[in-house]
Design a protein around this motif. Structure first.
Motif: not given
Length: 172
Positions: A83-112
């Protein structure tokens, strides 16, 4: 038991349970030791630091103090290692998704910003960018240089200011 068939079925089901691993659910008045034994049978490690959690992708920026707190919380809640491993994997996936969204938003702002400057400066875009970069190189200290290479360096107002400074100081 109402008839011989239900008696036989009951006996067969009882025989299947003999020798099977069973876990008694602690009642509301269970002692901490009884709860610990229950969690241990479910697969909770003996100590919080015994969880076999996935290793961080980037150990330099990893927050080991937060992991220690999370391990304590998971152990206190009685989570099994799986259960602990599953929870940590879930949290890591969520963090990776949020980081990727931030990176994409920054790239779009730079391009704009880059697109706005290309439209504003037209054919002088490359020349003006070279002037701004020269001002940064010639006049910025280390902290300012890093800031101007990052977010501020993608701000059209800052770049316009640097070009004006460059035109007045470098060409004088």
């Amino acid at each position: 038991i109402t008839d011989p068939n239900s008696l036989v079925k009951s006996f067969i089901h009882a025989q299947k349970l003999v020798g099977a691993d069973k876990i008694a659910i602690p009642g509301k008045n269970a002692t901490p030791d009884e709860r610990d034994e229950f969690y241990k049978k479910l697969g909770r490690p003996d100590t919080a630091d015994a969880y076999d959690l996935p290793k961080p992708k980037d150990e330099q920026t990893y927050d080991y103090e937060s992991e220690k707190l999370l391990r304590g919380a998971m152990h206190g809640l009685g989570l099994s290692n799986a259960q602990a491993v599953g929870l940590v994997n879930f949290l890591n996936e969520q963090a990776d998704t949020q980081i990727q969204a931030i990176i994409e938003a920054e790239e779009q702002a730079i391009e704009g910003a880059r697109g706005a400057l290309k439209k504003e400066w037209g054919a002088a875009y490359d020349k003006n960018m070279a002037i701004a970069q020269r001002v940064i190189k010639d006049f910025a200290d280390k902290d300012a240089f890093e800031a101007l290479q990052g977010d501020l360096g993608n701000n059209p107002a800052v770049l316009n200011m640097l070009v004006e400074i460059g035109k007045k100081t470098l060409e004088a």
